[in-house]
Design a protein around this motif. Structure first.
Motif, mmCIF file in Angstrom:
data_model
loop_
_atom_site.group_PDB
_atom_site.id
_atom_site.type_symbol
_atom_site.label_atom_id
_atom_site.label_comp_id
_atom_site.label_asym_id
_atom_site.label_seq_id
_atom_site.Cartn_x
_atom_site.Cartn_y
_atom_site.Cartn_z
ATOM 1 N N ARG A 17 -11.944 -59.946 -16.025
ATOM 2 C CA ARG A 17 -10.886 -58.946 -15.968
ATOM 3 C C ARG A 17 -10.997 -57.773 -15.858
ATOM 4 O O ARG A 17 -11.882 -57.267 -15.525
ATOM 5 C CB ARG A 17 -10.575 -58.460 -17.949
ATOM 6 N N SER A 18 -10.132 -57.521 -14.764
ATOM 7 C CA SER A 18 -10.012 -56.318 -13.895
ATOM 8 C C SER A 18 -9.222 -55.386 -14.722
ATOM 9 O O SER A 18 -8.985 -54.940 -15.107
ATOM 10 C CB SER A 18 -9.861 -56.876 -12.197
ATOM 11 N N LEU A 19 -9.976 -53.974 -13.872
ATOM 12 C CA LEU A 19 -9.266 -52.708 -14.388
ATOM 13 C C LEU A 19 -9.254 -52.156 -15.642
ATOM 14 O O LEU A 19 -8.730 -51.761 -16.308
ATOM 15 C CB LEU A 19 -7.798 -52.563 -13.846
ATOM 16 N N TYR A 24 -16.686 -51.319 -20.090
ATOM 17 C CA TYR A 24 -16.585 -53.003 -20.226
ATOM 18 C C TYR A 24 -17.001 -53.065 -18.879
ATOM 19 O O TYR A 24 -17.547 -53.915 -19.162
ATOM 20 C CB TYR A 24 -15.000 -53.283 -20.369
ATOM 21 N N HIS A 25 -16.970 -52.407 -17.670
ATOM 22 C CA HIS A 25 -17.366 -53.092 -16.651
ATOM 23 C C HIS A 25 -19.773 -52.978 -16.588
ATOM 24 O O HIS A 25 -19.851 -53.704 -16.317
ATOM 25 C CB HIS A 25 -17.514 -52.064 -15.042
ATOM 26 N N GLN A 26 -20.016 -52.848 -17.602
ATOM 27 C CA GLN A 26 -21.178 -52.371 -18.540
ATOM 28 C C GLN A 26 -21.401 -53.799 -18.859
ATOM 29 O O GLN A 26 -22.017 -54.259 -18.940
ATOM 30 C CB GLN A 26 -21.665 -51.373 -18.888
ATOM 31 N N GLN A 27 -19.960 -53.746 -19.233
ATOM 32 C CA GLN A 27 -20.306 -55.339 -20.515
ATOM 33 C C GLN A 27 -20.253 -56.333 -19.964
ATOM 34 O O GLN A 27 -21.100 -57.436 -19.849
ATOM 35 C CB GLN A 27 -19.730 -55.482 -20.704
ATOM 36 N N GLN A 28 -20.269 -56.252 -18.707
ATOM 37 C CA GLN A 28 -18.978 -57.907 -17.923
ATOM 38 C C GLN A 28 -20.436 -57.623 -16.691
ATOM 39 O O GLN A 28 -20.832 -58.752 -16.097
ATOM 40 C CB GLN A 28 -18.057 -57.248 -16.581
#
Length: 193
Positions: A17-19, A24-28
């Motif tokens: 999922r973006s934005l 969350y970016h660290q998780q991704q």
């Protein structure tokens, strides 16, 4: 049917999922790193990455773009897989009411999880994570740990569940075959289509 020998030919499709906030970016990023390692080490044959928005319309009539239709159709197939296995995708996919003031419309939408992992053998969908079995949630991290251990839980597959990618493709990673590696070349595993 356990073990890494049965995993050969399984490809992973990651939906991000973006934005999202930085946490969350660290998780991704951690999931991207772990799945890339699984491709390199052999449990997975390939990894495709799809970045989608935060939601898709709950019904086809409200999906105004090809990407919106693709996302909605994917969620439908993912739910079919869960139902066939006596599982649920709740709370990963939440139903929301949306007021689109720009278009002066109101509709129901399905909110996407931050990360979703779908596994395919050929065109057959063999696993979707996160999923819930009663009160027990299997997260993407849990599933990756099973794959890393070489003994993932096996589920009933949904036949012919693969569809063409949406018009906006992102990166994919594939494993290098022994023949390709034998030439001694330094292969770039990340390709963009």
């Amino acid at each position: 049917m356990h073990g890494s020998d049965q995993r050969r030919g399984v490809r992973a499709a990651l939906y991000l999922r973006s934005l999202l906030p930085e946490s969350y970016h660290q998780q991704q990023t951690a999931v991207l790193d772990r799945t890339a390692a699984l491709v390199e080490d052999g449990p997975l044959a390939e990894r495709n990455v799809h970045v989608w928005g935060d939601r898709a319309p709950a019904n086809r009539a409200d999906a105004r773009t090809a990407v919106g239709e693709y996302a909605r159709d994917r969620v439908t197939v993912f739910r079919e897989w869960a139902a066939a296995n006596g599982l649920s995708l709740t709370p990963a996919f939440e139903m929301r009411e949306v007021d689109a003031t720009m278009h002066d419309t109101h509709y129901r939408a399905i909110r996407f999880p931050a990360v979703l992992l779908a596994e395919y053998r050929g065109a057959d969908l063999v696993c979707v994570t996160p999923h819930t079995d009663g009160d027990e949630v299997t997260t993407v991290s849990d599933r990756l740990a099973e794959l890393e251990a070489g003994d993932p839980t096996q589920y009933e597959a949904i036949a012919q569940a693969a569809v063409a990618d949406p018009p906006t493709r992102v990166a994919s990673v594939r494993s290098v075959t022994e023949e390709e590696d034998a030439d001694g070349a330094d292969h770039d595993l990340l390709t963009t289509n």
